[in-house]
Design a protein around this motif. Structure first.
Motif, PDB file in Angstrom:
ATOM      1  N   ALA A 322       0.824  -1.211   0.000  1.00  0.00           N
ATOM      2  CA  ALA A 322       0.000   0.000   0.000  1.00  0.00           C
ATOM      3  C   ALA A 322       0.858   1.261   0.000  1.00  0.00           C
ATOM      4  N   VAL A 323       1.909   1.285   0.820  1.00  0.00           N
ATOM      5  CA  VAL A 323       2.741   2.487   0.915  1.00  0.00           C
ATOM      6  C   VAL A 323       3.539   2.687  -0.372  1.00  0.00           C
ATOM      7  N   VAL A 324       4.016   1.607  -0.973  1.00  0.00           N
ATOM      8  CA  VAL A 324       4.756   1.724  -2.235  1.00  0.00           C
ATOM      9  C   VAL A 324       3.822   2.208  -3.350  1.00  0.00           C
ATOM     10  N   ALA A 325       2.567   1.782  -3.313  1.00  0.00           N
ATOM     11  CA  ALA A 325       1.607   2.299  -4.291  1.00  0.00           C
ATOM     12  C   ALA A 325       1.424   3.804  -4.128  1.00  0.00           C
ATOM     13  N   VAL A 326       1.395   4.271  -2.886  1.00  0.00           N
ATOM     14  CA  VAL A 326       1.317   5.719  -2.628  1.00  0.00           C
ATOM     15  C   VAL A 326       2.568   6.417  -3.164  1.00  0.00           C
ATOM     16  N   ALA A 327       3.724   5.803  -2.956  1.00  0.00           N
ATOM     17  CA  ALA A 327       4.963   6.377  -3.505  1.00  0.00           C
ATOM     18  C   ALA A 327       4.869   6.507  -5.018  1.00  0.00           C
ATOM     19  N   GLY A 328       4.275   5.499  -5.656  1.00  0.00           N
ATOM     20  CA  GLY A 328       4.143   5.544  -7.108  1.00  0.00           C
ATOM     21  C   GLY A 328       3.312   6.711  -7.597  1.00  0.00           C
ATOM     22  N   LEU A 329       2.370   7.185  -6.778  1.00  0.00           N
ATOM     23  CA  LEU A 329       1.532   8.316  -7.181  1.00  0.00           C
ATOM     24  C   LEU A 329       2.347   9.556  -7.524  1.00  0.00           C
ATOM     25  N   PHE A 330       3.560   9.659  -6.977  1.00  0.00           N
ATOM     26  CA  PHE A 330       4.386  10.852  -7.191  1.00  0.00           C
ATOM     27  C   PHE A 330       5.405  10.689  -8.327  1.00  0.00           C
ATOM     28  N   VAL A 331       5.591   9.461  -8.828  1.00  0.00           N
ATOM     29  CA  VAL A 331       6.680   9.216  -9.781  1.00  0.00           C
ATOM     30  C   VAL A 331       6.398   9.870 -11.126  1.00  0.00           C
ATOM     31  N   ALA A 332       5.295   9.470 -11.776  1.00  0.00           N
ATOM     32  CA  ALA A 332       4.990  10.044 -13.093  1.00  0.00           C
ATOM     33  C   ALA A 332       4.771  11.555 -13.031  1.00  0.00           C
ATOM     34  N   PRO A 333       4.071  12.106 -12.008  1.00  0.00           N
ATOM     35  CA  PRO A 333       3.971  13.566 -11.932  1.00  0.00           C
ATOM     36  C   PRO A 333       5.322  14.257 -11.818  1.00  0.00           C
ATOM     37  N   ALA A 334       6.253  13.669 -11.058  1.00  0.00           N
ATOM     38  CA  ALA A 334       7.578  14.280 -10.935  1.00  0.00           C
ATOM     39  C   ALA A 334       8.290  14.295 -12.283  1.00  0.00           C
ATOM     40  N   LEU A 335       8.256  13.186 -12.998  1.00  0.00           N
ATOM     41  CA  LEU A 335       8.951  13.120 -14.287  1.00  0.00           C
ATOM     42  C   LEU A 335       8.280  14.018 -15.323  1.00  0.00           C
ATOM     43  N   THR A 336       6.946  14.021 -15.347  1.00  0.00           N
ATOM     44  CA  THR A 336       6.236  14.884 -16.290  1.00  0.00           C
ATOM     45  C   THR A 336       6.563  16.348 -16.048  1.00  0.00           C
ATOM     46  N   THR A 337       6.539  16.755 -14.775  1.00  0.00           N
ATOM     47  CA  THR A 337       6.844  18.150 -14.438  1.00  0.00           C
ATOM     48  C   THR A 337       8.279  18.498 -14.796  1.00  0.00           C
ATOM     49  N   ALA A 338       9.196  17.551 -14.571  1.00  0.00           N
ATOM     50  CA  ALA A 338      10.598  17.801 -14.906  1.00  0.00           C
ATOM     51  C   ALA A 338      10.777  18.003 -16.408  1.00  0.00           C
ATOM     52  N   TYR A 339      10.119  17.174 -17.211  1.00  0.00           N
ATOM     53  CA  TYR A 339      10.234  17.320 -18.666  1.00  0.00           C
ATOM     54  C   TYR A 339       9.620  18.644 -19.132  1.00  0.00           C
ATOM     55  N   LEU A 340       8.486  19.021 -18.562  1.00  0.00           N
ATOM     56  CA  LEU A 340       7.873  20.297 -18.926  1.00  0.00           C
ATOM     57  C   LEU A 340       8.762  21.469 -18.545  1.00  0.00           C
ATOM     58  N   LEU A 341       9.336  21.401 -17.348  1.00  0.00           N
ATOM     59  CA  LEU A 341      10.202  22.487 -16.882  1.00  0.00           C
ATOM     60  C   LEU A 341      11.446  22.591 -17.746  1.00  0.00           C
TER      61      LEU A 341
END
Length: 420
Positions: A322-341
């Motif tokens: 469950a906690v690792v699934a919560v961690a996953g919630l931040f992975v794609a948003p972090a990478l997407t934001t980094a590419y946009l920035l």
């Protein structure tokens, strides 16, 4: 933060992205070629092991393949920026596919000398075509609207995540039906067909992907120096920290499950990470954000770090899932934001290189994180190892966001635009 739900206009959907002229065709071609990257690493490892009979040779050659691919990614992206994808991508993909095909033939039967396949693996890694950075730059040309571009990047990131889950499964099926070298050959065919279809799309210009001056008036052909571009520097450093965190997490999950004699459950934990990332990426892309990327990026890194820190305190396997699934919630948003920035921080003719730097930072960070976790596991408590793995993301958030905000509060307003 997202805008209130009472906003008068509806945010464009993911379907709107795919209905953009030529978007579905171009994106499909890129995904077909990028599926090769989910197949080749495992297929190569298995093929080298079968051919040489040595785990050390197979592991070392595969590691060198990955190192050559990652370290030379910005240089290959620079060729795309300079000459355009229609001129630079076909020979790059053709050489990469040819080297993989020769490597498949060299490892088809046992008894291959170790030196030749290892040299071919390094050469193939050096030629890996940057299909991901190219596709993200093409998205910029197809959907110039910022909100739509955010959705396009989110869709791209989630699809790429699924490719890296699907690839090893396909390798398993191919190995069950044939030799591992056949999977290497399939990877060669996929990347060549996908790259060829990508450059044939009308959405891909005949010249360089971008043209125009940088925000400071320098020509687009100027050498990209990410260390002096604040937005790109932030994207690269935070993405490296995210990679460190995730690279360590993979190995720590293995150690956690084996310590409880549940080693087979590791696939479920990592599947939860991927599922969380897919959900987080789609949700992130569907929201209209008021906060700029330079603020959101450190916050998503902090969220990931906090979740990984909490994972080390899990008393049971189901809690870890469950906690690792919560961690996953931040992975794609972090990478997407980094590419946009990164995309916003450079001139139009430097966007492929900027995306490649972010990609390289993530992959290099992931490799270092895995290596670092390997040195720590067994030498200190597992909960402390999780805390150290979370450290880069947490430190990045506190060390980059708040000093930058203090500097900006004291500085006059900037010109906006390319230097995010």
């Amino acid at each position: 933060m997202p805008t209130p739900s009472s906003a008068p206009s509806r945010a464009p959907s993911y379907a709107t992205v795919l209905r953009t002229p030529h978007a579905a065709r171009t994106f499909g071609a890129a995904l077909l070629g990028r599926l090769s990257y989910g197949i080749v690493p495992l297929a190569l490892l298995l093929a080298l092991k079968d051919a040489t009979g040595s785990y050390s040779v197979a592991g070392g050659a595969t590691a060198l393949f990955g190192a050559a691919s990652v370290s030379l990614s910005p240089a290959r992206a620079a060729l795309i920026d300079r000459h355009g994808p229609r001129r630079a991508l076909p020979p790059m993909a053709g050489l990469y596919a040819a080297l993989l095909a020769v490597l498949a033939l060299a490892t088809w039967r046992p008894g291959a000398p170790p030196l030749a396949p290892a040299a071919l693996a390094v050469a193939a890694g050096a030629c890996t075509p940057p299909l991901g950075p190219v596709m993200r730059t093409v998205w910029r040309g197809m959907v110039p609207d910022r909100e739509l571009l955010q959705r396009a990047y989110s869709l791209d990131g989630v699809a790429e995540e699924l490719l890296y889950v699907t690839g090893p499964l396909l390798v398993g099926l191919m190995v069950a039906a044939a030799r591992p070298a056949a999977a290497v050959l399939a990877g060669a065919a996929l990347v060549f067909i996908g790259a060829s279809a990508l450059v044939a799309s009308p959405a891909v210009p005949r010249g360089p992907l971008g043209a125009g001056p940088a925000a400071d008036g320098e020509p687009a052909a100027t050498r990209l120096r990410w260390t002096v571009l604040p937005g790109l520097r932030l994207a690269v450093l935070v993405t490296a920290a995210v990679g460190l965190c995730l690279g360590a997490l993979d190995l720590l999950v293995v150690a956690f499950t084996e310590a409880r004699h549940q080693g087979a459950a590791v696939s479920w934990v990592l599947a939860a990470l991927s599922a969380g990332s897919a959900v987080g990426g789609l949700a992130h892309g569907a929201v209209r954000w008021k906060a700029p990327g330079r603020v959101r990026l450190p916050l998503t890194a902090a969220g990931l770090g906090a979740a990984v820190l909490s994972a080390g305190l899990s008393p049971r396997l189901y809690v870890l899932v469950a906690v690792v699934a919560v961690a996953g919630l931040f992975v794609a948003p972090a990478l997407t934001t980094a590419y946009l920035l990164a995309d916003e921080s450079v001139a139009a003719g430097q966007r492929t290189r900027a995306g490649a730097w972010v990609n390289t930072a993530f992959n290099a960070g992931s490799s270092l994180g895995t290596a670092g976790a390997g040195l720590l596991v067994g030498r200190m408590p597992l909960a402390l190892c999780f805390a150290l793995a979370a450290g880069p993301a947490l430190l990045c958030a506190t060390g980059l966001r708040f000093p930058r905000e203090r500097r900006e509060a004291a500085a006059p307003p900037d010109r906006g635009g390319a230097t995010a």
